[in-house]
Design a protein around this motif. Structure first.
Motif, PDB file in Angstrom:
ATOM      1  N   PRO A 110       0.818  -1.225   0.000  1.00  0.00           N
ATOM      2  CA  PRO A 110       0.000   0.000   0.000  1.00  0.00           C
ATOM      3  C   PRO A 110       0.850   1.272   0.000  1.00  0.00           C
ATOM      4  CG  PRO A 110       0.017  -1.030   2.166  1.00  0.00           C
ATOM      5  CD  PRO A 110       0.851  -1.901   1.288  1.00  0.00           C
ATOM      6  N   GLY A 111       0.154   2.411  -0.110  1.00  0.00           N
ATOM      7  CA  GLY A 111       0.830   3.697  -0.001  1.00  0.00           C
ATOM      8  C   GLY A 111       1.583   4.076  -1.260  1.00  0.00           C
ATOM      9  N   ARG A 112       0.878   4.073  -2.367  1.00  0.00           N
ATOM     10  CA  ARG A 112       1.551   4.381  -3.632  1.00  0.00           C
ATOM     11  C   ARG A 112       2.062   5.825  -3.673  1.00  0.00           C
ATOM     12  NH1 ARG A 112       1.631   5.152  -8.620  1.00  0.00           N
ATOM     13  NH2 ARG A 112       0.007   6.730  -8.492  1.00  0.00           N
ATOM     14  N   LEU A 113       3.169   5.998  -4.359  1.00  0.00           N
ATOM     15  CA  LEU A 113       3.765   7.331  -4.417  1.00  0.00           C
ATOM     16  C   LEU A 113       3.119   8.148  -5.530  1.00  0.00           C
ATOM     17  CD1 LEU A 113       7.426   6.052  -4.195  1.00  0.00           C
ATOM     18  CD2 LEU A 113       6.024   6.919  -2.319  1.00  0.00           C
ATOM     19  N   LEU A 114       2.917   9.414  -5.246  1.00  0.00           N
ATOM     20  CA  LEU A 114       2.305  10.294  -6.240  1.00  0.00           C
ATOM     21  C   LEU A 114       3.392  11.125  -6.909  1.00  0.00           C
ATOM     22  CD1 LEU A 114      -0.626  11.158  -7.111  1.00  0.00           C
ATOM     23  CD2 LEU A 114      -0.241  13.131  -5.643  1.00  0.00           C
ATOM     24  N   VAL A 115       3.243  11.309  -8.208  1.00  0.00           N
ATOM     25  CA  VAL A 115       4.265  12.043  -8.948  1.00  0.00           C
ATOM     26  C   VAL A 115       3.929  13.536  -8.953  1.00  0.00           C
ATOM     27  CG1 VAL A 115       5.184  12.392 -11.264  1.00  0.00           C
ATOM     28  CG2 VAL A 115       4.866  10.081 -10.405  1.00  0.00           C
ATOM     29  N   ASP A 116       4.928  14.364  -8.624  1.00  0.00           N
ATOM     30  CA  ASP A 116       4.766  15.822  -8.714  1.00  0.00           C
ATOM     31  C   ASP A 116       5.122  16.198 -10.162  1.00  0.00           C
ATOM     32  OD1 ASP A 116       5.130  18.522  -8.808  1.00  0.00           O
ATOM     33  OD2 ASP A 116       6.528  18.644  -7.125  1.00  0.00           O
TER      34      ASP A 116
END
Ligand code: B12
Length: 447
Positions: free
Chosen positions: A172-178
């Motif tokens: 879980p806890g996918r990273l979000l792209v800036d």
């Protein structure tokens, strides 16, 4: 591994785009931006990366496998963003394993992300899936692998892999792209794309706030936590365009955003700021965007035309209100007619996306839609062009329509090839005749 100079040699990552179709077709020559973004991010972190696009190379899957087996990259990343690529990617991984390849094989893209259980169940040669946007997650995975960790064991957020019981599980806890912090994509594939007379691809925003029943974008970008639409700043986008012009002599750009004009006032302001910046540049490019009909506002699009807009892929989908409602489009037939009229008045080419057939289509709707197509001139244009309006709604994993048809017991086939029955056998017949006519038109050289 040690290089000649005694320095540690970084492991090689091969980013691979399997064939988009069985036979090479000009329409498929688009630039695979996903792998170019990943290549840029990985190289920034010191990894050695090679990019292979089978369609551009003119290679089939067996040839691709032979080449990779000869090269023996440390890790293979499969980019599976189109339906056909998913099948070919599964086959490629099998061929690699049969040929003795022992490195990690990682897949990314829409169907592997949104149906990772089914995908990993079938794709025996693939070790894991990077779920959703790849940059942050894949970079972290490759870093950990370079540091000596077994990628199948490291705990990187947003990776799906087979658990101890053989069942797929997702960390879980996918990273979000800036989006503004991303490097520009490394244009490994662009020279071959330009040589085919195709435009460069640019991604100025990610995601979409709408919830069209047939589209996987909302689900895909919804896999990360954060806003459903993220636009890059106009400065950032124009800087990238400038580099494309200077470094590659690019004259035409295809914005591959699903929804180029962002939401509401904010989106409009961003689009206008982009136009103001474009006007100040010494260079010029022609560009194409995808838009929703309600975004086609006359002043905005006139302004965009002044700075290079030439073509608009317009999500029309239907000229029947009941069908638009079934598809969750959130627009009216009047919105469609108005948008088409505005584009015509401005002299901008409109390429309408159209879905003539879906599970609820009735004979009366078919008649109404054909009248709409004739009235708007779309039918005659389609007859003499590459445009295909005799489409059936395709069902993809992660879409609202997948859920609806499953709940109603209407879904047949599997996640790679969903089917469903039409409500009326006469509609079914009309669809078959239409497709036949379309293929014959192709054979007779009408398109
Ligand atoms: C340009 C485009 C095309 C081009 C080809 C693009 C290509 N890359 O090869 C062409 C015109 C050929 C095309 C055709 C079709 N397309 Co198209 N296309 C697009 C579009 C507009 C842009 C793709 C893109 O460049 N995105 C930008 C990059 C940066 O994103 P990305 O490719 O998704 O990559 C990211 C992630 O997926 C992931 N990732 C990708 N690869 C990898 C690899 C690894 C190892 C990892 C870890 C991660 C990873 O990380 C990347 C960076 O964040 C998308 C919609 C969209 N906005 O994405 C639709 C889209 C991919 N297409 C779609 C469809 C349905 C089609 C067609 C089937 C339409 C049709 N009915 O004919 C045809 C397919 C024809 C065929 N031969 O199979 C759907 C796919 C739906 C699905 N669930 O599979 C999309 C999502 C559109 C939609 N809104 O539904 N398409």
């Amino acid at each position: 591994m040690v290089s000649d100079g005694g320095l540690p040699l970084l492991p090689d990552v091969a980013l691979v785009v399997p064939p988009r179709r069985r036979r090479l077709s000009r329409e498929d020559a688009g630039e695979a931006l996903g792998v170019e973004y990943l290549a840029a991010v990985l190289r920034q972190r010191g990894h050695r990366v090679r990019v292979y696009d089978a369609t551009l190379l003119g290679w089939d899957t067996a040839r691709l496998a032979r080449h990779l087996l000869g090269e023996q990259p440390g890790l293979v990343g499969l980019s599976l963003v189109l339906p056909r690529m998913v099948r070919e990617g599964i086959r490629l991984a099998v061929l690699l394993r049969r040929g003795g390849y022992r490195g990690p094989v990682v897949a990314g893209g829409y169907t592997p992300s949104l149906a990772y259980r089914e995908f990993l169940g079938e794709a025996t040669g693939v070790d894991m899936v990077v779920v959703g946007e790849g940059e942050a997650t894949f970079a972290e995975l490759v870093d950990r692998w370079r540091d000596g960790a077994d990628p199948a064991a490291v705990d990187v957020p947003g990776v799906a892999r087979r658990g101890g019981d053989g069942c797929a599980e997702l960390t879980p806890g996918r990273l979000l792209v800036d989006v503004d912090a991303l490097p520009f994509p490394d244009r490994d594939l662009l020279p071959a794309v330009l040589a085919r007379g195709e435009p460069a691809a640019v991604y100025s925003s990610r995601g979409c706030w709408a919830r069209c029943s047939f589209c996987a974008i909302a689900a895909f970008y919804g896999l990360g936590r954060g806003p459903r639409w993220r636009g890059r700043s106009p400065q950032n986008v124009v800087e990238e365009l400038g580099r494309l012009v200077r470094d590659y002599g690019v004259r035409q750009v295809n914005f591959v955003d699903d929804n180029w004009v962002g939401p509401g006032e904010k989106g409009r302001d961003r689009a206008l700021a982009f136009a103001d910046l474009m006007e100040k540049q010494a260079w010029q490019v022609e560009f194409m965007v995808s838009a929703r009909p309600e975004d086609v506002e006359v002043e905005l699009f006139r302004r965009l035309k002044q700075v290079g807009l030439r073509r608009v892929f317009l999500g029309v989908e239907s000229g029947v209100q009941a069908a638009l409602d079934r598809m969750g489009k959130g627009i009216t037939v009047a919105d469609n007619l108005r948008a088409l009229r505005v584009l015509e008045e401005l002299g901008l080419e409109a390429i309408p996306g159209f879905i003539l057939f879906d599970h609820g289509t009735t004979l009366a709707e078919l008649e109404e839609n054909l009248a709409f197509l004739a009235r708007t001139g779309i039918l005659s244009r389609a007859f003499n062009s590459r445009m295909d309006v005799l489409n059936r709604l395709e069902v993809y994993p992660g879409t609202p329509v997948e859920e609806e048809l499953r709940a109603r017991g209407l879904l047949r086939g599997d996640y790679l090839d969903y089917r469903y029955p039409f409500a009326d056998w006469r509609v079914d017949l009309a669809y078959r005749v239409g497709r036949l006519a379309y293929s014959l038109g192709g054979l007779l050289g009408r398109r």
